[in-house]
Design a protein around this motif. Structure first.
Motif, PDB file in Angstrom:
ATOM      1  N   SER A 210       0.848  -1.184   0.000  1.00 23.74           N
ATOM      2  CA  SER A 210       0.000   0.000   0.000  1.00 23.74           C
ATOM      3  C   SER A 210       0.884   1.234   0.000  1.00 23.74           C
ATOM      4  CB  SER A 210      -0.895   0.018   1.244  1.00 23.74           C
ATOM      5  OG  SER A 210      -0.088   0.185   2.413  1.00 23.74           O
ATOM      6  N   TYR A 211       0.274   2.394  -0.208  1.00 26.18           N
ATOM      7  CA  TYR A 211       1.048   3.637  -0.173  1.00 26.18           C
ATOM      8  C   TYR A 211       1.750   3.798   1.170  1.00 26.18           C
ATOM      9  CZ  TYR A 211       2.157   8.521   0.521  1.00 26.18           C
ATOM     10  OH  TYR A 211       2.818   9.681   0.834  1.00 26.18           O
ATOM     11  N   HIS A 212       1.005   3.629   2.270  1.00 25.36           N
ATOM     12  CA  HIS A 212       1.588   3.858   3.592  1.00 25.36           C
ATOM     13  C   HIS A 212       2.821   2.994   3.812  1.00 25.36           C
ATOM     14  CE1 HIS A 212      -1.553   6.495   4.877  1.00 25.36           C
ATOM     15  NE2 HIS A 212      -2.495   5.573   4.893  1.00 25.36           N
ATOM     16  N   LEU A 213       2.735   1.730   3.453  1.00 27.75           N
ATOM     17  CA  LEU A 213       3.857   0.826   3.696  1.00 27.75           C
ATOM     18  C   LEU A 213       5.016   1.103   2.749  1.00 27.75           C
ATOM     19  CD1 LEU A 213       4.805  -1.733   5.297  1.00 27.75           C
ATOM     20  CD2 LEU A 213       4.097  -3.027   3.281  1.00 27.75           C
ATOM     21  N   SER A 214       4.723   1.203   1.459  1.00 24.82           N
ATOM     22  CA  SER A 214       5.810   1.330   0.485  1.00 24.82           C
ATOM     23  C   SER A 214       6.568   2.639   0.638  1.00 24.82           C
ATOM     24  CB  SER A 214       5.272   1.185  -0.942  1.00 24.82           C
ATOM     25  OG  SER A 214       4.246   2.108  -1.204  1.00 24.82           O
ATOM     26  N   VAL A 215       5.884   3.703   1.024  1.00 22.12           N
ATOM     27  CA  VAL A 215       6.579   4.990   1.104  1.00 22.12           C
ATOM     28  C   VAL A 215       7.622   4.985   2.219  1.00 22.12           C
ATOM     29  CG1 VAL A 215       4.967   6.198   2.663  1.00 22.12           C
ATOM     30  CG2 VAL A 215       6.231   7.483   0.955  1.00 22.12           C
ATOM     31  N   VAL A 216       7.316   4.344   3.355  1.00 18.95           N
ATOM     32  CA  VAL A 216       8.308   4.344   4.428  1.00 18.95           C
ATOM     33  C   VAL A 216       9.453   3.397   4.116  1.00 18.95           C
ATOM     34  CG1 VAL A 216       6.592   5.015   6.156  1.00 18.95           C
ATOM     35  CG2 VAL A 216       7.088   2.606   5.827  1.00 18.95           C
ATOM     36  N   VAL A 217       9.148   2.265   3.465  1.00 20.18           N
ATOM     37  CA  VAL A 217      10.213   1.337   3.083  1.00 20.18           C
ATOM     38  C   VAL A 217      11.125   1.988   2.041  1.00 20.18           C
ATOM     39  CG1 VAL A 217      10.696  -0.864   1.933  1.00 20.18           C
ATOM     40  CG2 VAL A 217       8.885  -0.724   3.669  1.00 20.18           C
ATOM     41  N   ASP A 218      10.537   2.602   1.022  1.00 22.57           N
ATOM     42  CA  ASP A 218      11.328   3.233  -0.031  1.00 22.57           C
ATOM     43  C   ASP A 218      12.204   4.353   0.520  1.00 22.57           C
ATOM     44  OD1 ASP A 218      10.282   1.610  -1.994  1.00 22.57           O
ATOM     45  OD2 ASP A 218       8.716   3.011  -2.569  1.00 22.57           O
ATOM     46  N   ASP A 219      11.615   5.229   1.340  1.00 19.35           N
ATOM     47  CA  ASP A 219      12.394   6.349   1.873  1.00 19.35           C
ATOM     48  C   ASP A 219      13.598   5.850   2.667  1.00 19.35           C
ATOM     49  OD1 ASP A 219      10.822   8.305   0.725  1.00 19.35           O
ATOM     50  OD2 ASP A 219       9.611   8.670   2.520  1.00 19.35           O
ATOM     51  N   ALA A 220      13.398   4.790   3.439  1.00 19.56           N
ATOM     52  CA  ALA A 220      14.502   4.259   4.234  1.00 19.56           C
ATOM     53  C   ALA A 220      15.567   3.621   3.346  1.00 19.56           C
ATOM     54  CB  ALA A 220      13.970   3.244   5.246  1.00 19.56           C
ATOM     55  N   LEU A 221      15.148   2.800   2.390  1.00 21.81           N
ATOM     56  CA  LEU A 221      16.115   2.116   1.535  1.00 21.81           C
ATOM     57  C   LEU A 221      16.881   3.083   0.641  1.00 21.81           C
ATOM     58  CD1 LEU A 221      14.136  -1.093   0.497  1.00 21.81           C
ATOM     59  CD2 LEU A 221      16.036  -0.920   2.109  1.00 21.81           C
ATOM     60  N   GLN A 222      16.238   4.196   0.284  1.00 22.95           N
ATOM     61  CA  GLN A 222      16.908   5.175  -0.574  1.00 22.95           C
ATOM     62  C   GLN A 222      17.656   6.237   0.224  1.00 22.95           C
ATOM     63  OE1 GLN A 222      13.369   6.106  -3.321  1.00 22.95           O
ATOM     64  NE2 GLN A 222      15.074   5.844  -4.747  1.00 22.95           N
ATOM     65  N   GLY A 223      17.605   6.163   1.545  1.00 22.89           N
ATOM     66  CA  GLY A 223      18.328   7.124   2.365  1.00 22.89           C
ATOM     67  C   GLY A 223      17.759   8.524   2.326  1.00 22.89           C
ATOM     68  N   VAL A 224      16.451   8.644   2.076  1.00 25.08           N
ATOM     69  CA  VAL A 224      15.816   9.966   2.011  1.00 25.08           C
ATOM     70  C   VAL A 224      15.834  10.601   3.400  1.00 25.08           C
ATOM     71  CG1 VAL A 224      13.644  11.188   1.595  1.00 25.08           C
ATOM     72  CG2 VAL A 224      14.375   9.355   0.044  1.00 25.08           C
ATOM     73  N   THR A 225      16.317  11.825   3.478  1.00 32.75           N
ATOM     74  CA  THR A 225      16.396  12.534   4.760  1.00 32.75           C
ATOM     75  C   THR A 225      15.406  13.679   4.866  1.00 32.75           C
ATOM     76  OG1 THR A 225      18.103  14.059   3.941  1.00 32.75           O
ATOM     77  CG2 THR A 225      18.851  11.997   4.955  1.00 32.75           C
ATOM     78  N   GLU A 226      14.882  14.160   3.722  1.00 35.01           N
ATOM     79  CA  GLU A 226      13.965  15.302   3.705  1.00 35.01           C
ATOM     80  C   GLU A 226      12.761  14.944   2.832  1.00 35.01           C
ATOM     81  OE1 GLU A 226      15.000  18.261   5.226  1.00 35.01           O
ATOM     82  OE2 GLU A 226      16.986  17.456   5.740  1.00 35.01           O
ATOM     83  N   VAL A 227      11.593  14.872   3.431  1.00 35.60           N
ATOM     84  CA  VAL A 227      10.373  14.599   2.678  1.00 35.60           C
ATOM     85  C   VAL A 227       9.606  15.915   2.532  1.00 35.60           C
ATOM     86  CG1 VAL A 227       8.145  13.427   2.676  1.00 35.60           C
ATOM     87  CG2 VAL A 227      10.205  12.193   3.360  1.00 35.60           C
ATOM     88  N   VAL A 228       9.547  16.396   1.303  1.00 36.03           N
ATOM     89  CA  VAL A 228       8.840  17.641   0.980  1.00 36.03           C
ATOM     90  C   VAL A 228       7.627  17.259   0.141  1.00 36.03           C
ATOM     91  CG1 VAL A 228       9.016  19.908  -0.108  1.00 36.03           C
ATOM     92  CG2 VAL A 228      11.030  18.896   1.014  1.00 36.03           C
ATOM     93  N   ARG A 229       6.437  17.455   0.682  1.00 34.57           N
ATOM     94  CA  ARG A 229       5.211  17.021  -0.001  1.00 34.57           C
ATOM     95  C   ARG A 229       4.042  17.878   0.453  1.00 34.57           C
ATOM     96  NH1 ARG A 229       4.688  11.133   3.067  1.00 34.57           N
ATOM     97  NH2 ARG A 229       4.126  11.928   5.150  1.00 34.57           N
ATOM     98  N   GLY A 230       2.871  17.669  -0.176  1.00 30.24           N
ATOM     99  CA  GLY A 230       1.728  18.533   0.044  1.00 30.24           C
ATOM    100  C   GLY A 230       1.065  18.362   1.402  1.00 30.24           C
ATOM    101  N   GLN A 231       0.371  19.414   1.824  1.00 26.16           N
ATOM    102  CA  GLN A 231      -0.312  19.396   3.112  1.00 26.16           C
ATOM    103  C   GLN A 231      -1.390  18.322   3.191  1.00 26.16           C
ATOM    104  OE1 GLN A 231      -1.897  23.287   3.917  1.00 26.16           O
ATOM    105  NE2 GLN A 231      -0.081  23.954   5.021  1.00 26.16           N
ATOM    106  N   ASP A 232      -1.889  17.848   2.042  1.00 26.84           N
ATOM    107  CA  ASP A 232      -2.917  16.810   2.076  1.00 26.84           C
ATOM    108  C   ASP A 232      -2.391  15.504   2.672  1.00 26.84           C
ATOM    109  OD1 ASP A 232      -1.300  16.814  -0.247  1.00 26.84           O
ATOM    110  OD2 ASP A 232      -2.692  15.487  -1.282  1.00 26.84           O
ATOM    111  N   LEU A 233      -1.061  15.356   2.762  1.00 22.23           N
ATOM    112  CA  LEU A 233      -0.466  14.155   3.344  1.00 22.23           C
ATOM    113  C   LEU A 233       0.043  14.391   4.764  1.00 22.23           C
ATOM    114  CD1 LEU A 233       1.475  12.898   0.206  1.00 22.23           C
ATOM    115  CD2 LEU A 233      -0.551  11.849   1.231  1.00 22.23           C
ATOM    116  N   PHE A 234      -0.271  15.555   5.330  1.00 21.59           N
ATOM    117  CA  PHE A 234       0.285  15.914   6.638  1.00 21.59           C
ATOM    118  C   PHE A 234      -0.038  14.861   7.698  1.00 21.59           C
ATOM    119  CE2 PHE A 234       0.126  18.056  10.770  1.00 21.59           C
ATOM    120  CZ  PHE A 234       1.357  18.681  10.806  1.00 21.59           C
ATOM    121  N   TRP A 235      -1.322  14.528   7.868  1.00 19.94           N
ATOM    122  CA  TRP A 235      -1.679  13.612   8.951  1.00 19.94           C
ATOM    123  C   TRP A 235      -1.368  12.167   8.613  1.00 19.94           C
ATOM    124  CZ3 TRP A 235      -1.456  15.521  13.372  1.00 19.94           C
ATOM    125  CH2 TRP A 235      -1.890  16.815  13.627  1.00 19.94           C
ATOM    126  N   SER A 236      -1.148  11.847   7.328  1.00 21.40           N
ATOM    127  CA  SER A 236      -0.664  10.505   6.983  1.00 21.40           C
ATOM    128  C   SER A 236       0.689  10.233   7.638  1.00 21.40           C
ATOM    129  CB  SER A 236      -0.517  10.359   5.467  1.00 21.40           C
ATOM    130  OG  SER A 236      -1.755  10.464   4.813  1.00 21.40           O
TER     131      SER A 236
END
Length: 297
Positions: A210-236
């Protein structure tokens, strides 16, 4: 280590001005900080994602003057990473299958609402009303054996059991660092309230993540340190912080930005041709025009 930014669109339609704003913010931030900029293609929805939309993403971003590191991570090529994450959560006793169809869930919600108010998640969707979590093991095994479609859900009650008002038993206190701003002006250290989302879907039989699962796995595996995205995803981010903590993944810093809205004040859609980058380019717009339209220098 230099900061790592990413832009992660889904190839289920053409990019619009809102995508341009987010992509440019990430790209500009990476350049100013001497960091890295990654492009990720979130193509787990096999029914809606199409190759021509992915090609268009590359064309539109290049036209905006954006360059990215290669190879591009495409989620469809990394399903084993998501399966492993789900099995880790299952090993903690936090995953169960639910067998209701979307229509059956809608009916259950209607029945609940006929009796009393039924809670919704921060996006306004009704919380999962089913009883699959309490199915006897024998019945659960029987349904799985028949090949019935199912979703794998996170047992949010178990994941968010607390030792006190502010501390989760499994993860400790959950917060995130917000360098942008939430819908109500939230900024700084923000408390994560993942329980407001109910038993979120982690995967479906036909879609193994799902989006919730894949986004955290991807960010970690890719070493993402700064997530810049829209306010519609704030509470996600509350769900993402919970999953990061349960899986032992490092949390990035978040910056949620304003949304680009249409003339009626609504969030832009990929079906809104008037704000599509391809349409604007076809009308003679330049990349500088796009920056001006979204309020960037």
């Amino acid at each position: 280590m230099p900061p790592v930014f990413r832009f992660a669109p889904s190839p289920n339609g053409y990019l619009h001005l809102g995508h341009a704003y987010s992509a440019l913010l990430n790209f500009d931030s990476a350049r100013r900080s001497g960091g890295r900029f990654l492009l990720r293609i979130e193509d787990i929805d096999a029914t809606r994602c199409r190759p021509e939309f992915e090609t268009a993403i590359y064309e539109d971003l290049a036209w905006l003057g954006i360059s990215w590191e290669t190879p591009v991570r495409r989620q469809s090529g990394h399903l084993a990473d998501y399966r492993q994450a789900i099995e880790t959560l299952a090993g903690l006793g936090l995953v169960y299958p639910s067998f209701e169809s979307r229509a059956e869930i809608a009916r259950l919600v209607a029945e609940r609402r006929a009796q009393a108010a039924w809670p919704c998640d921060p996006d306004g969707a009704p919380l999962y009303p089913g009883v699959a979590k309490r199915l006897p093991q024998v019945e659960r095994a029987r349904l799985l054996e028949t090949g019935a479609p199912y979703a794998r859900r996170l047992d949010m009650e178990a994941a968010c059991a607390k030792t006190n008002a502010k501390t989760y038993a499994k993860t400790g206190a959950l917060t995130w660092i917000e360098h942008g701003q939430g819908p109500e002006g939230e900024t700084g250290v923000v408390a994560a309230g993942a329980e407001a989302w109910g038993d979120v879907v982690l995967a479906r039989k036909e879609t193994p993540t799902s989006y919730h699962l894949s986004v955290v796995v991807d960010d970690a595996l890719q070493g993402v340190t700064e997530v810049v995205r829209g306010q519609d995803l704030f509470w996600s981010t509350s769900v993402h912080r919970l999953l990061q903590a349960l899986l032992g993944l490092p949390p990035p810093v978040y910056r949620h930005h304003r949304l680009i809205l249409d003339a009626a004040g609504r969030k832009l859609s990929k079906s809104t041709a008037a704000t599509g980058l391809r349409e604007l380019r076809g009308q003679g717009a330049t990349s500088a025009d796009i920056r001006r339209l979204v309020g960037l220098p």
